[in-house]
Design an enzyme around this catalytic site. Structure first.
Site, short mmCIF file in Angstrom:
data_model
loop_
_atom_site.label_atom_id
_atom_site.label_comp_id
_atom_site.label_asym_id
_atom_site.label_seq_id
_atom_site.Cartn_x
_atom_site.Cartn_y
_atom_site.Cartn_z
N CYS A 108 4.94 -24.60 -27.79
CA CYS A 108 5.26 -25.89 -27.20
C CYS A 108 5.47 -25.78 -25.69
O CYS A 108 4.54 -25.50 -24.95
CB CYS A 108 6.44 -26.52 -27.93
SG CYS A 108 6.52 -28.31 -27.80
N HIS A 109 6.69 -25.98 -25.19
CA HIS A 109 6.99 -25.89 -23.76
C HIS A 109 7.32 -24.45 -23.33
O HIS A 109 7.45 -24.20 -22.13
CB HIS A 109 8.17 -26.79 -23.41
CG HIS A 109 7.83 -28.24 -23.39
ND1 HIS A 109 7.77 -28.99 -24.55
CD2 HIS A 109 7.53 -29.09 -22.37
CE1 HIS A 109 7.45 -30.24 -24.24
NE2 HIS A 109 7.30 -30.33 -22.93
#
Length: 174
Positions: A108-109
């Site tokens: 994800c991030h």
């Protein structure tokens, strides 16, 4: 053979399932998991923007040695990797881990921390779509795929990719 897998997070802002689901897969496979963070105590996980459970920290990242671990997992959440990339000890640990050739799995991030560690030049990876410009500016090639393995880097886009992400991680650690 049991492997020791480090999970590195900041003290808060961790997307719960991106920590707990890979952790469970690692331990179900017979490996040991250890939570590293920037401070002792507990970390606060989130279900998107809502507080979820806390988890106890096993080791402060500044006291951790890359040689003690067989792989590194970097869970996402927006605030978690953003805070980690401001912590010099965490960035140094990630940089050393990436350079070691051992598996580094970021979802994800979390690739923001790999940008900060200077670990993306010439690498192909995926992430949450908002990171693509940062990844390209760091010399990486961003693609929109469920899971990407490039050398020792394993990346995925979001919680929906966790099954493929954990399979790639477990395949990498053997």
């Amino acid at each position: 053979m049991t492997k020791k897998i480090a999970f590195l997070t900041a003290t808060e802002g961790i997307e719960r399932v991106e920590l707990t689901d890979p952790w469970q897969s690692v331990t179900d496979a017979g490996h040991s998991a250890e939570l590293l963070s920037t401070e002792a105590g507990e970390v606060q996980t989130f279900d998107h923007l809502d507080k979820a459970e806390t988890r106890p920290v096993d080791t402060v990242v500044g006291d951790a040695d890359v040689a003690d671990y067989d792989a590194l997992v970097l869970p996402g959440g927006v605030a978690n990797p953003d805070a980690l990339r401001l912590d010099e000890g965490a960035v140094a640990f990630i940089r050393a881990f990436a350079a070691s050739g051992k598996p580094v799995a970021a979802i994800c991030h979390a690739p923001w921390t790999l940008v900060e560690a200077g670990a993306l030049r010439g690498k192909r990876l995926t992430s949450w779509p908002s990171l693509q410009t940062d990844i390209r500016n760091a010399g990486g090639e961003w693609v929109d795929e469920e899971v990407v393995v490039d050398g020792n880097l394993i990346t995925s886009r979001n919680p929906g990719d966790i099954p493929a992400f954990t399979k790639a991680l477990l395949d990498a650690v053997g």
